[in-house]
Scaffold this active site. Sequence first.
Site, mmCIF file in Angstrom:
data_model
loop_
_atom_site.group_PDB
_atom_site.id
_atom_site.type_symbol
_atom_site.label_atom_id
_atom_site.label_comp_id
_atom_site.label_asym_id
_atom_site.label_seq_id
_atom_site.Cartn_x
_atom_site.Cartn_y
_atom_site.Cartn_z
ATOM 1 N N ASP A 32 18.471 13.168 -4.468
ATOM 2 C CA ASP A 32 17.344 13.231 -3.536
ATOM 3 C C ASP A 32 17.254 14.665 -3.025
ATOM 4 O OD1 ASP A 32 15.985 10.684 -1.523
ATOM 5 O OD2 ASP A 32 15.586 12.808 -1.176
ATOM 6 N N SER A 35 13.168 15.987 0.740
ATOM 7 C CA SER A 35 11.852 16.489 1.194
ATOM 8 C C SER A 35 11.104 15.403 1.961
ATOM 9 C CB SER A 35 11.020 16.920 -0.026
ATOM 10 O OG SER A 35 10.767 15.794 -0.870
ATOM 11 N N LEU A 60 14.342 17.683 -8.531
ATOM 12 C CA LEU A 60 14.259 17.358 -9.961
ATOM 13 C C LEU A 60 13.288 18.268 -10.701
ATOM 14 C CD1 LEU A 60 14.250 13.508 -9.543
ATOM 15 C CD2 LEU A 60 15.966 14.763 -10.852
ATOM 16 N N LYS A 86 3.985 10.495 -2.030
ATOM 17 C CA LYS A 86 3.204 9.251 -2.143
ATOM 18 C C LYS A 86 2.147 9.095 -1.065
ATOM 19 C CE LYS A 86 5.762 6.468 0.953
ATOM 20 N NZ LYS A 86 5.757 5.119 1.451
ATOM 21 N N SER A 125 2.429 1.944 -9.341
ATOM 22 C CA SER A 125 1.711 1.477 -8.152
ATOM 23 C C SER A 125 0.457 0.704 -8.525
ATOM 24 C CB SER A 125 1.312 2.690 -7.313
ATOM 25 O OG SER A 125 0.365 2.327 -6.355
ATOM 26 N N TYR A 150 -2.830 11.299 -5.996
ATOM 27 C CA TYR A 150 -1.585 10.514 -6.002
ATOM 28 C C TYR A 150 -1.691 9.399 -7.051
ATOM 29 C CZ TYR A 150 1.422 6.626 -4.963
ATOM 30 O OH TYR A 150 2.301 5.590 -5.096
ATOM 31 N N LYS A 154 0.280 8.634 -10.963
ATOM 32 C CA LYS A 154 0.921 7.397 -11.444
ATOM 33 C C LYS A 154 0.311 6.971 -12.781
ATOM 34 C CE LYS A 154 3.798 6.761 -8.052
ATOM 35 N NZ LYS A 154 5.250 6.948 -8.270
ATOM 36 N N ASN A 200 0.852 4.261 6.879
ATOM 37 C CA ASN A 200 0.769 2.866 6.460
ATOM 38 C C ASN A 200 0.658 1.915 7.654
ATOM 39 O OD1 ASN A 200 3.026 3.860 3.925
ATOM 40 N ND2 ASN A 200 0.895 3.330 3.579
HETATM 41 C C1 WQD Z 1 -3.019 -1.090 4.142
HETATM 42 C C2 WQD Z 1 -4.287 -1.589 4.810
HETATM 43 C C3 WQD Z 1 -5.786 0.167 5.476
HETATM 44 C C4 WQD Z 1 -3.223 1.866 8.562
HETATM 45 C C5 WQD Z 1 -0.169 1.808 0.123
HETATM 46 C C6 WQD Z 1 0.504 3.110 -0.108
HETATM 47 C C7 WQD Z 1 0.221 3.605 -1.484
HETATM 48 C C8 WQD Z 1 0.487 2.518 -2.491
HETATM 49 C C9 WQD Z 1 -0.249 1.242 -2.173
HETATM 50 C C10 WQD Z 1 2.617 2.716 -3.467
HETATM 51 C C11 WQD Z 1 -5.518 -0.811 4.361
HETATM 52 C C12 WQD Z 1 -5.261 -0.606 6.685
HETATM 53 C C13 WQD Z 1 -3.724 1.102 7.517
HETATM 54 C C14 WQD Z 1 -3.811 1.776 9.838
HETATM 55 C C15 WQD Z 1 -5.351 0.145 9.001
HETATM 56 N N1 WQD Z 1 1.858 2.230 -2.508
HETATM 57 N N2 WQD Z 1 -4.753 0.253 7.759
HETATM 58 N N3 WQD Z 1 -4.863 0.913 10.024
HETATM 59 O O1 WQD Z 1 -3.539 2.051 1.598
HETATM 60 O O2 WQD Z 1 -2.830 -0.159 0.652
HETATM 61 O O3 WQD Z 1 -1.552 1.984 0.141
HETATM 62 O O4 WQD Z 1 0.154 0.871 -0.845
HETATM 63 O O5 WQD Z 1 2.295 3.374 -4.380
HETATM 64 O O6 WQD Z 1 1.088 4.710 -1.698
HETATM 65 O O7 WQD Z 1 0.027 4.004 0.834
HETATM 66 O O8 WQD Z 1 -1.439 0.873 2.406
HETATM 67 O O9 WQD Z 1 -0.509 0.521 4.663
HETATM 68 O O10 WQD Z 1 -1.947 2.572 4.245
HETATM 69 O O11 WQD Z 1 -3.011 0.333 4.304
HETATM 70 O O12 WQD Z 1 -6.293 -0.642 9.191
HETATM 71 O O13 WQD Z 1 -3.416 2.460 10.829
HETATM 72 O O14 WQD Z 1 -4.185 -1.367 6.213
HETATM 73 O O15 WQD Z 1 -7.159 0.437 5.626
HETATM 74 O O16 WQD Z 1 -6.595 -1.712 4.285
HETATM 75 P P1 WQD Z 1 -2.461 1.153 1.194
HETATM 76 P P2 WQD Z 1 -1.668 1.144 3.956
#
Ligand code: WQD
Length: 340
Positions: A32, A35, A60, A86, A125, A150, A154, A200
């Site tokens: 790791d 970062s 890496l 990510k 993803s 991003y 993938k 998230n």
């Molecule tokens: C989930 C839902 C937002 C924050 C994630 C990762 C991405 C990929 C897929 C791995 C959405 C809503 C969010 C907030 C909100 N994972 N939301 N208020 O966008 O599905 O993507 O999973 O590769 O890398 O980021 O996840 O948790 O950001 O959003 O209403 O303060 O929650 O609009 O509908 P997302 P998220």
Amino acid sequence: MAKILVTGGLGFIGSHTVVELINAGYDPVIVDDLSNSQPQILDQLSKIIGFKPVFYQFDLCDKQKLIEFTKAEPDIEGIIHFAAFKAVGESVQKPLKYYHNNLTSLLNLLSVYSGKPVDFVFSSSCTVYGQPDELPVTENAPIKPAQSPYGNTKQIAEEILKDAIASGDAKNVIALRYFNPVGAHDSALIGELPIGVPQNLVPFITQTAIGKREKVTVFGSDYNTRDGSCVRDYIHVVDLAKAHVAALRLMANGTYKGYDVFNLGTGNGNTVLEIITAFELATGVKVNYEIGPRRSGDVEQVWGDVTKSSNELHWKAELGIDVMMSSAWEWEKYLSENPL
Ligand code: WQD
């Protein structure tokens, strides 16, 4: 015990996978560059597994360092490659940083281990699907043009891996398409550690519930869903971690050959508002939220068809939304008393 290189092993999913690898009798070696992770996670892991896992800190993208690593650890039998940036939003602002880091690290691994009998698990993803035409989305669904650099990294990485199998550069590859990993280990010693303001949903909920944030903003309530907010397939990070062990087992069964891809979800979709309600029910803690504008780049609704994972990866998610929410809350409470 088979030695497994876990890149990004101090991250959210990586650290939980290290625990499940040890539970399954593997010998994980963490690489790791810190970062996007904290070195204290090593101490947290040792509280769970009883010893400090082997850890090398380097990037890496530095091929020379990776070559030196292979000399120090010559008997790696499998690789689980988590290490990547990510943040969807940040990738739009800094695309070159994402293409360089996410693709150079993969290309270095593939070239250094080219021709070696190493099984490779890739962290992909559900973002590769974009907004699927049909739901639940299966692994055969068409790959839509990426909505962010991003997501594009993938998609490109999956293509690189398929070509590496065709050329014989890679022996066995499984790409795991994650839906939305949430929750924390039941010890509450490891969990999601967003740096700065959480992007998230679930860490934003838990930080609001603990008082670190004033309120959750629900990004849109005018979508064509049962309550107007977006739908996602939330999966407990421990279930997700166990799928990586299943992938190694599948590739080691003597008959597996080549490249395959599996959805890692629960097969169920929940709206943002339902997740907030689920958190309140699971914890008894009220969440202050307001409805705000849509977030650009969000797909309206996506949840996975997990038939193939059940039938061929011999894995399925077992933990429900209540445990996802309660474990995320226990971790947030632990962090508030033990800042890492
Ligand atoms: C989930 C839902 C937002 C924050 C994630 C990762 C991405 C990929 C897929 C791995 C959405 C809503 C969010 C907030 C909100 N994972 N939301 N208020 O966008 O599905 O993507 O999973 O590769 O890398 O980021 O996840 O948790 O950001 O959003 O209403 O303060 O929650 O609009 O509908 P997302 P998220």
